[in-house]
Design a protein around this motif. Structure first.
Motif, PDB file in Angstrom:
ATOM      1  N   LEU B 100      14.760  57.739  53.340  1.00  0.00           N
ATOM      2  CA  LEU B 100      14.650  56.369  53.845  1.00  0.00           C
ATOM      3  C   LEU B 100      14.887  55.344  52.731  1.00  0.00           C
ATOM      4  CD1 LEU B 100      11.634  56.450  56.332  1.00  0.00           C
ATOM      5  CD2 LEU B 100      14.062  56.146  56.856  1.00  0.00           C
ATOM      6  N   MET B 101      14.294  55.624  51.595  1.00  0.00           N
ATOM      7  CA  MET B 101      14.429  54.686  50.470  1.00  0.00           C
ATOM      8  C   MET B 101      15.885  54.618  50.012  1.00  0.00           C
ATOM      9  SD  MET B 101      12.439  52.786  48.759  1.00  0.00           S
ATOM     10  CE  MET B 101      12.854  51.628  47.471  1.00  0.00           C
ATOM     11  N   THR B 102      16.519  55.793  49.936  1.00  0.00           N
ATOM     12  CA  THR B 102      17.928  55.828  49.507  1.00  0.00           C
ATOM     13  C   THR B 102      18.810  55.136  50.540  1.00  0.00           C
ATOM     14  OG1 THR B 102      17.398  57.976  48.549  1.00  0.00           O
ATOM     15  CG2 THR B 102      19.710  57.378  48.605  1.00  0.00           C
ATOM     16  N   ALA B 103      18.536  55.408  51.816  1.00  0.00           N
ATOM     17  CA  ALA B 103      19.337  54.791  52.876  1.00  0.00           C
ATOM     18  C   ALA B 103      19.184  53.273  52.840  1.00  0.00           C
ATOM     19  CB  ALA B 103      18.900  55.338  54.239  1.00  0.00           C
ATOM     20  N   ALA B 104      17.965  52.805  52.604  1.00  0.00           N
ATOM     21  CA  ALA B 104      17.736  51.356  52.551  1.00  0.00           C
ATOM     22  C   ALA B 104      18.535  50.732  51.409  1.00  0.00           C
ATOM     23  CB  ALA B 104      16.249  51.069  52.371  1.00  0.00           C
ATOM     24  N   ARG B 105      18.488  51.373  50.255  1.00  0.00           N
ATOM     25  CA  ARG B 105      19.221  50.838  49.083  1.00  0.00           C
ATOM     26  C   ARG B 105      20.725  50.811  49.340  1.00  0.00           C
ATOM     27  NH1 ARG B 105      16.906  50.661  43.444  1.00  0.00           N
ATOM     28  NH2 ARG B 105      14.777  50.110  43.956  1.00  0.00           N
ATOM     29  N   ALA B 146      24.269  55.997  57.315  1.00  0.00           N
ATOM     30  CA  ALA B 146      24.774  57.238  57.930  1.00  0.00           C
ATOM     31  C   ALA B 146      25.207  58.232  56.844  1.00  0.00           C
ATOM     32  CB  ALA B 146      25.946  56.925  58.850  1.00  0.00           C
ATOM     33  N   TYR B 147      25.885  57.721  55.825  1.00  0.00           N
ATOM     34  CA  TYR B 147      26.321  58.612  54.748  1.00  0.00           C
ATOM     35  C   TYR B 147      25.128  59.220  54.011  1.00  0.00           C
ATOM     36  CZ  TYR B 147      31.388  58.050  54.814  1.00  0.00           C
ATOM     37  OH  TYR B 147      32.711  58.128  55.143  1.00  0.00           O
ATOM     38  N   VAL B 148      24.117  58.408  53.767  1.00  0.00           N
ATOM     39  CA  VAL B 148      22.942  58.935  53.059  1.00  0.00           C
ATOM     40  C   VAL B 148      22.285  60.039  53.883  1.00  0.00           C
ATOM     41  CG1 VAL B 148      20.598  58.358  52.308  1.00  0.00           C
ATOM     42  CG2 VAL B 148      22.496  56.882  51.662  1.00  0.00           C
TER      43      VAL B 148
END
Lengths: 295, 228
Positions: B100-105, B146-148
């Motif tokens: 989630l954190m990576t997707a948000a960034r 989506a990629y993350v």
């Protein structure tokens, strides 16, 4: 009451391990290097075994965070990141363990308080293991799994006392070591681990492994014959070997103290006129310890 | 709850610092340079070329890949949680927080990169440019997330998380088509949303819904893949 049960355990290096342990100190003597580190990783729930099962108080630590919370571990290699200071590292671990101790008291308990304000990146690998040992020993009345606990900057006597103290408070402490001397100092029951197979409870004496320390150094020289002749009568060496065909130019020496062995090599080289091109220490040499025991 | 909070701060630490500044700044410079080049070569098609090429073709997928690799400590995603798991952290909660954190960034950076690409490569009316930038920004945000999710799922397979590389290759090879084979891959839907070919004949709005659904699916599959 803490109870660890390993049933037909198998992994990448562990071929088979069956064990039932209760509270107290237990030592796994890694006679050969295979499987010692892996045993800690699997039993602490960091990795799933390939075969068999690990149960701590009847529960699988790999799938149960609440079981892992009560397990303290010291791995062969410790790494940490994303924290500014060692105290923050310890505090984070204590937060996850839901422990009421403070980072300062945990570090002070084994004399590593001065490391608290340093950044983890500035620690040596040995100091990193020392901090991880402090966290592991702070695990209240649980299971403590330690890989080479006496190979840390915390003093031997202090670590042995802390381990005994934890066991007295109901923890099951399992120490894996390749050193018969360390196993002897740690005390408790002893289980040999040979080529990935864990044996039954036995004494170090029965294994025939000497408990005195052995230092092995390799000397690369331009004249091994002359150097060997000069070193042969020096009492600093318990063993001297030169393989002229397998490793030409190398002399293997053994003694009980690194500094004494190194200085004696240099003295012998000066006397004989042989040039020392390189001098390095080999690890304890677990296979050699075994061979030494037989001879 | 503690696992979530600790994992979020750890993920933020891994994606920040020198790595974060370098990656985000490098991506912005690359997009700006590509946009200026496209504008000089063919001003009328520069926006499309920048978005489909530099922004959505290269920068967002590679940035998402790098971010997932970084948060996984360049190994398997579940191995990247070992620091916290050994002390009693819930592996599933930690993976969930990391993703989630990576997707948000990456979503935020993806949105900014897409908008930057439009702003630098556009010529014409300000209101049209603004509208284009906003549309591209939400596509960038959706694409980044989506990629993350997709790369995170890949990171849970193979030794040292090598499934991540396979997932990148799959997206590049199969996502480049517009047949039914392309449906699961982010690249095909993103190209469709940017005005490219429809994926298996689906209209663009369905592509955006599918992209969101697949991202959610990959996220859930990542969580089910790891033990607690």
């Amino acid at each position: 009451m803490k109870r660890i049960v390993l049933t037909e355990l198998g992994g990448r290096e562990i071929i088979r391990a069956d064990l039932e342990l209760d509270a107290g100190v237990h030592t796994v003597l890694a006679v050969t290097p295979e499987g010692g580190g892996e045993l800690i990783e699997i039993t602490s729930g960091l990795r799933a075994p390939r075969r068999g099962a690990v149960l701590v108080d009847g529960k699988n630590p790999y799938t149960r965070p609440e079981v892992r919370r009560k397990i303290g571990s010291l791995l062969a290699v410790e790494t940490v990141s994303e924290v500014q200071t060692v105290e923050a590292w310890v505090a984070r671990a204590l937060l996850l363990k839901q422990s009421t101790s403070t980072a300062r008291t945990v570090l002070d308990a084994i004399g590593l308080g001065p490391l608290g304000k340093r950044t983890p990146g500035a620690l040596s690998p040995s100091e990193e293991r020392g901090v991880a040992l402090a966290i592991a020993l702070a695990t209240e009345a649980g299971v403590i799994l330690l890989f080479e606990p006496l190979a840390t900057p915390a003093g031997r006597a202090r670590v042995v006392a802390s381990i005994e103290e934890a066991a007295k408070h109901g923890a099951a402490v399992v120490c894996v070591t390749a050193s018969a001397r360390d196993a002897s100092d740690l005390g408790g029951s002893c289980f040999p681990l040979r080529f990935g197979r864990l044996g039954g409870d036995t004494s170090i004496r029965a294994l025939g492994i000497p408990t005195e320390s052995v230092v092995e150094m390799i000397v690369r020289t331009d004249d091994p014959r002359r150097l060997c002749a000069a070193l042969s009568l020096d009492p600093a060496f318990s063993h001297l070997r030169s393989e002229l065909t397998a490793a030409p130019g190398e002399v293997v020496v053994r003694g009980d103290d690194t500094d004494r062995v190194a200085l004696s090599v240099l003295r012998g080289a000066r006397q004989s006129g042989a040039k020392v091109l390189a001098l390095w220490q080999r690890g304890p040499g677990r296979n050699r310890v075994e061979v030494g025991g037989r001879t | 709850m503690k696992s979530w909070l600790v994992a979020i701060s750890v993920a933020a630490g891994r994606l920040g610092g020198f790595w974060g500044v370098g990656a985000y700044l490098g991506a912005a410079l690359f997009v700006s340079a590509a946009a200026l080049l496209e504008k000089r070569l063919a001003p009328e098609g520069a926006v499309d070329a920048t978005l489909t090429g530099a922004v959505f073709g290269w920068t967002i997928p590679l940035l998402a890949y790098a971010a997932v690799a970084r948060v996984s400590r360049y190994g398997r995603l579940d191995d990247g949680t070992a620091d916290l798991v050994r002390h009693g952290g819930d592996r599933r909660a930690i993976v969930a927080s990391f993703v989630l954190m990576t997707a948000a960034r990456v979503s935020v950076v993806g949105a900014l990169l897409a908008a930057l690409g439009v702003l630098v490569s556009s010529v014409g009316e300000a209101s049209a440019i603004r509208s284009d930038a906003l549309t591209s920004a939400w596509i960038g945000a959706l694409g980044g997330a989506a990629y993350v999710a997709w790369f995170s799922l890949g990171s849970l397979w193979g030794k040292a998380g090598r499934g991540r590389l396979l997932s990148l290759v799959l997206d590049w090879v199969l996502g480049a088509t517009s047949t039914a084979v392309a449906v699961p891959w982010p690249r095909a839907h993103l190209q469709c949303l940017l005005g490219g070919e429809l994926v298996a004949g689906l209209p663009a709005w369905q592509s955006s819904v599918l992209l969101g659904l697949f991202a959610g699916l990959y996220y859930l599959a990542s969580l089910l893949r790891v033990a607690r």
